[in-house]
Design a protein around this motif. Structure first.
Motif, PDB file in Angstrom:
ATOM      1  N   TYR A 166      38.648   1.958  30.367  1.00 49.36           N
ATOM      2  CA  TYR A 166      39.638   1.000  29.873  1.00 49.36           C
ATOM      3  C   TYR A 166      39.195  -0.436  30.160  1.00 49.36           C
ATOM      4  CZ  TYR A 166      42.696   5.117  29.943  1.00 49.36           C
ATOM      5  OH  TYR A 166      43.227   6.370  29.758  1.00 49.36           O
ATOM      6  N   THR A 168      41.271  -4.167  30.337  1.00 49.36           N
ATOM      7  CA  THR A 168      42.640  -4.679  30.355  1.00 49.36           C
ATOM      8  C   THR A 168      42.702  -6.167  30.695  1.00 49.36           C
ATOM      9  OG1 THR A 168      42.876  -4.135  32.703  1.00 49.36           O
ATOM     10  CG2 THR A 168      43.564  -2.449  31.114  1.00 49.36           C
ATOM     11  N   ASN A 175      46.304  -3.908  26.576  1.00 47.04           N
ATOM     12  CA  ASN A 175      45.929  -2.518  26.867  1.00 47.04           C
ATOM     13  C   ASN A 175      46.530  -1.940  28.149  1.00 47.04           C
ATOM     14  OD1 ASN A 175      44.606  -0.274  25.785  1.00 47.04           O
ATOM     15  ND2 ASN A 175      42.879  -0.488  27.157  1.00 47.04           N
ATOM     16  N   MET A 179      47.261   2.095  28.417  1.00 46.24           N
ATOM     17  CA  MET A 179      46.474   2.760  29.453  1.00 46.24           C
ATOM     18  C   MET A 179      47.375   3.620  30.342  1.00 46.24           C
ATOM     19  SD  MET A 179      44.197   1.097  32.577  1.00 46.24           S
ATOM     20  CE  MET A 179      45.615   0.310  33.368  1.00 46.24           C
TER      21      MET A 179
END
Length: 312
Positions: A166, A168, A175, A179
């Protein structure tokens, strides 16, 4: 734990499955772990907030509706960056269902140090039958132009250690909700839909936040509950509704590891306060000694000048 509610449409009882999951946020200090959790739990980011290092452990909870019959309560454990190398890390990690390794994409050392964090995790779970879900989180993509850790390195590390990947931004919220939704769904065995990812699925959820060692408005003194040897899960306040998802509810306090970690964290915070006071006292004494020394030197110089004048 589970709760039943009555469906108005068909007047039949429908069972709602509510599961709690322990999610650990690991990484160096100042990479944005606390900010990520606050963005997830409260959907906020304070740009004027002065960085405050997490001492030991902070604990947050949020309940999410995954589908019509399933909800997830995520216990978000915010581990202080200075905790690495300490014995308490093992009690914090024990029983984790998911571990998020967070680093700052503009800080190469925060990425490099994840190897050491991973070693601690491996040591804790090497003899365990159930392994936690692992994820690699590159935070602060809002300042992409300052990136010093390439996506290639990110992907390579994640692939090597079998981690979900991920990127972020706690500042913009980019996100973060998707997530955490993926994490909750994966832990609950629920298939996440594209519609859920496109919307803020956490909007209707109820959050309960508590930073250990700090007072909580309209709530029992959790510090006293943690340190009281007479307190037991049955004697702790219970939640009248699963929606409350309070950190000191009966369902949560049944976790002995959480109780032990809370006590360790509170001791950490108290030790840190004592150390800070001791340092201040030492600094004060040093300044006082220096002031006396300077005063003595001045007097000595004045005496020497006076003696010269007499001689002349």
């Amino acid at each position: 734990m589970s709760k039943k509610r009555k469906d108005d449409s068909d007047s039949e009882d429908e069972e709602i499955d509510i599961k709690q999951h322990k999610v650990i946020f690991l990484g160096d200090g100042a990479v944005g772990k606390t900010s990520l959790i606050l963005r997830f739990v409260q959907n906020r980011f304070d740009p004027d907030h002065k960085y405050k290092q997490t001492i030991g452990l902070d604990f947050f909870m949020k309940q999410q509706q995954l589908n019509k019959t399933k909800q997830a309560v995520l216990q978000c454990w915010d581990i202080g960056g200075q905790t690495i190398g300490q014995k308490m890390i093992k009690s914090y990690l024990r029983g984790a269902h998911a571990i998020l390794f967070v680093y700052d994409i503009t800080n190469p050392s925060s990425f490099k140090n994840l190897k050491q964090w991973k070693i601690f995790v491996d040591e804790v779970f090497k003899a365990s039958d159930s392994q936690p879900i692992l994820a690699l989180v590159g935070n602060k993509v809002d300042i992409e132009y300052q990136r010093e850790v390439s996506e290639e390195k990110h992907n390579k590390f994640a692939k090597k250690h079998n981690m979900n990947r991920y990127f972020t931004s706690a500042l913009t919220g980019q996100n973060v909700a998707p997530m955490m939704l993926r994490v909750a769904c994966q832990l609950s065995g629920v298939k996440v839909t594209s519609t859920q990812l496109e919307t803020d699925s956490s909007a209707p959820a109820v959050a309960a936040i508590h930073r250990f060692g700090e007072p909580v408005e309209s709530s029992p003194d959790v510090e006293q509950l943690a340190l009281s040897s007479s307190s037991s899960p049955s004697s702790l306040p219970s939640s009248s509704s699963a929606q409350s998802a309070l950190p000191y509810s009966k369902g949560t306090w049944k976790d002995a590891d959480l109780r032990a970690a809370m006590i360790d964290s509170l001791k950490d915070k108290k030790d840190a306060k004592k150390k800070k006071k001791k340092n201040l006292d030492q600094t004060e004494k040093k300044n006082e000694a220096k002031s006396k020394e300077d005063s003595h030197i001045e007097k000595t110089e004045e005496q020497q000048k006076s003696e010269k004048c007499i001689i002349l």
